[in-house]
Scaffold this motif. Structure first.
Motif, PDB file in Angstrom:
ATOM      1  N   UNK A 177      50.513  36.694  40.181  1.00  0.00           N
ATOM      2  CA  UNK A 177      51.352  36.709  41.369  1.00  0.00           C
ATOM      3  C   UNK A 177      50.853  35.602  42.285  1.00  0.00           C
ATOM      4  N   UNK A 178      51.741  34.636  42.598  1.00  0.00           N
ATOM      5  CA  UNK A 178      51.302  33.394  43.240  1.00  0.00           C
ATOM      6  C   UNK A 178      52.017  33.180  44.571  1.00  0.00           C
ATOM      7  N   UNK A 179      51.317  33.330  45.693  1.00  0.00           N
ATOM      8  CA  UNK A 179      51.883  32.858  46.956  1.00  0.00           C
ATOM      9  C   UNK A 179      51.766  31.328  47.015  1.00  0.00           C
ATOM     10  N   UNK A 180      52.905  30.654  47.145  1.00  0.00           N
ATOM     11  CA  UNK A 180      52.907  29.193  47.183  1.00  0.00           C
ATOM     12  C   UNK A 180      53.161  28.606  45.815  1.00  0.00           C
ATOM     13  N   UNK A 181      54.437  28.418  45.451  1.00  0.00           N
ATOM     14  CA  UNK A 181      54.776  27.971  44.097  1.00  0.00           C
ATOM     15  C   UNK A 181      55.161  26.498  44.113  1.00  0.00           C
ATOM     16  N   UNK A 182      54.194  25.663  44.545  1.00  0.00           N
ATOM     17  CA  UNK A 182      54.404  24.221  44.611  1.00  0.00           C
ATOM     18  C   UNK A 182      53.656  23.490  43.525  1.00  0.00           C
ATOM     19  N   UNK A 193      49.598  26.533  51.115  1.00  0.00           N
ATOM     20  CA  UNK A 193      49.062  25.477  51.966  1.00  0.00           C
ATOM     21  C   UNK A 193      47.851  25.928  52.782  1.00  0.00           C
ATOM     22  N   UNK A 194      47.175  24.933  53.346  1.00  0.00           N
ATOM     23  CA  UNK A 194      46.058  25.165  54.246  1.00  0.00           C
ATOM     24  C   UNK A 194      46.588  25.520  55.629  1.00  0.00           C
ATOM     25  N   UNK A 195      46.158  26.671  56.134  1.00  0.00           N
ATOM     26  CA  UNK A 195      46.574  27.113  57.467  1.00  0.00           C
ATOM     27  C   UNK A 195      45.674  26.497  58.542  1.00  0.00           C
ATOM     28  N   UNK A 196      46.069  26.668  59.795  1.00  0.00           N
ATOM     29  CA  UNK A 196      45.272  26.146  60.901  1.00  0.00           C
ATOM     30  C   UNK A 196      43.910  26.833  60.937  1.00  0.00           C
ATOM     31  N   UNK A 197      42.963  26.176  61.583  1.00  0.00           N
ATOM     32  CA  UNK A 197      41.596  26.682  61.649  1.00  0.00           C
ATOM     33  C   UNK A 197      41.542  27.945  62.509  1.00  0.00           C
TER      34      UNK A 197
END
Length: 422
Positions: free
Chosen positions: A1-6, A152-156
């Motif tokens: 199960x993959x959040x973010x299918x890019x 993706x990378x979220x904000x710090x």
């Protein structure tokens, strides 16, 4: 199960299907191509890892996930432009059959992206329950599940009061606490459903007391964060070599150029800060300046990431390393790694899925929560509270293989070797 299918997810899934069809080799995958030595060197026992421990077979894998764009995986792979068109055509029907579910997303946490395939809910608790319903539906058609974040990378973000306990976190979900990012909602849903969770980005997600509490409570494995692919992979090879030879390091300058969606996201300073923290921590832990002040106390370490669209997924990681040796004489090393980000990440993701599934089925491992033996794959490995993480790639590999030996009742390998000279 993959959040973010890019990029990473489509490269992983397309690659698994190509290997299953016999038209490619699983190069880069320790679980598929790696061996493990058992007993003495004179015993000549080195089976494939996949034949030694009961890993799921590639033929047993199926895929689903969430994305903020509604494209099926073939369409998403064409947008990502990691794999060439002819190769994609060989697995096209399989990829077209995988369409992402609407994602939990908030542009506050990823400034440079905006999508339409997004869940709506009255609060974050409602969104978490929608994810749990997705997982429960998938459980009806699969025997076991693993969730791996390829988004993706979220904000710090830094740990806050809402992250300190399950009760505080669930209250924060109800109140839409700003300190609860979408990736945390995925991790919460996954662990509540007893599904092992891995974080492929440097986000503050599972490295929180609430997630560790859930992990232990539900016997559900968690591990580190941020796939160790290109530049940091090289650092965890070179830095241990300098320390082993007692060579000093006065400076290490690292810059990256990449043009994929990851590069676009990291062009935002708040998201870059999250990645920077993950990349910068490696050298301090390996070189241990507090133990070797003459060699590493004053090291200047700089990391830069630059978005350069023409490069696409073919990232360039450039390092200038200023070292010094006998009597303090300076020397330089320059590394120019022209790598393919998703090509390096995809086999890591595959190995983590298979090893986390193994951990969930291993009585000695599943109750631990944190799977430190999987540090090999991470820029930011997780450890038990009070322990520093091990970043040396070769120590990490020894720990991984010794863990596999341990759960199968084989002797651990120490490399002492004195018994050959009795």
């Amino acid at each position: 199960m993959i959040p973010g299918m890019g990029s990473v997810a489509t490269t992983l899934v397309a690659g698994v299907e190509a290997v299953r069809k016999g038209i490619a080799k699983p190069i880069g995958s320790l679980t598929q191509m790696g061996t493990i030595r058992l007993g003495k060197r004179t015993d000549a026992r080195s089976p494939l890892i996949k034949d030694f421990v009961p890993l799921a077979k590639l033929d047993d894998l199926c895929f689903t996930g969430w994305d903020i764009f509604a494209d099926n995986m073939f369409e998403a792979a064409r947008v990502a432009r990691v794999l060439d068109r002819d190769q994609l055509e060989t697995v096209r029907p399989f990829l077209e059959g995988i369409r992402p579910m609407p994602a939990v997303f908030d542009q506050h946490y990823v400034k440079r992206l905006n999508g339409t395939n997004v869940k709506k809910g009255k609060n974050k608790r409602d969104l978490a329950e929608q994810l749990r319903a997705d997982i429960q539906a998938y459980k009806k058609v699969t025997a076991r599940q693993v969730m791996i974040w390829c988004g993706s990378t979220e904000i710090f973000l830094t740990p806050a009061a809402v992250h300190q306990s399950l009760a505080a976190f669930e209250k924060g979900l109800e109140e839409n606490d700003i300190n609860i990012a979408p990736s945390m909602i995925y991790a919460y849903a996954s662990l509540q459903e007893g599904v092992p969770f891995a974080m492929g980005a440097p986000n503050l997600t599972v490295d929180l007391p609430v997630m560790q509490e859930l992990s232990r409570q539900n016997n559900t494995p968690i591990t580190g964060k941020d796939f160790k692919t290109g530049q940091t992979f090289m650092k965890t090879v070179l830095a241990p070599a300098f320390k082993a030879r007692m060579l000093g390091v006065s400076g290490w300058y690292s810059t990256n150029i990449l043009g994929n969606r990851d590069g676009e996201v990291l062009d935002d300073p708040e998201s870059f800060k999250t990645k920077e923290e993950s990349k910068l921590s490696v050298l301090d832990f390996i070189l241990q300046p507090e133990l070797y002040p003459d060699l590493y106390k004053d090291i200047y370490h700089k990391v830069r990431i630059n978005y350069y669209p023409p490069r696409g997924d073919n990232k360039e990681g450039w390092d200038n390393i200023d070292i010094f040796g006998w009597l303090g004489y300076p020397m330089q090393i320059k590394v120019d790694f022209l790598c393919r980000d998703s090509i390096l990440a995809a086999p890591i993701a595959l190995d983590l899925v298979l090893f986390l599934d193994l951990a969930a089925r291993s009585p000695e491992l599943k109750g631990l929560g944190i799977q430190e033996w999987l540090s090999f794959y991470w820029k930011s490995p997780m450890t038990a509270p009070g322990l520093y993480p091990e970043h040396d790639l070769f120590i990490q590999l020894m720990k991984l293989k010794n863990t596999l030996r341990h759960i199968k009742g084989e002797s651990l390998i120490t490399h002492l070797g004195l018994e050959y000279y009795d």
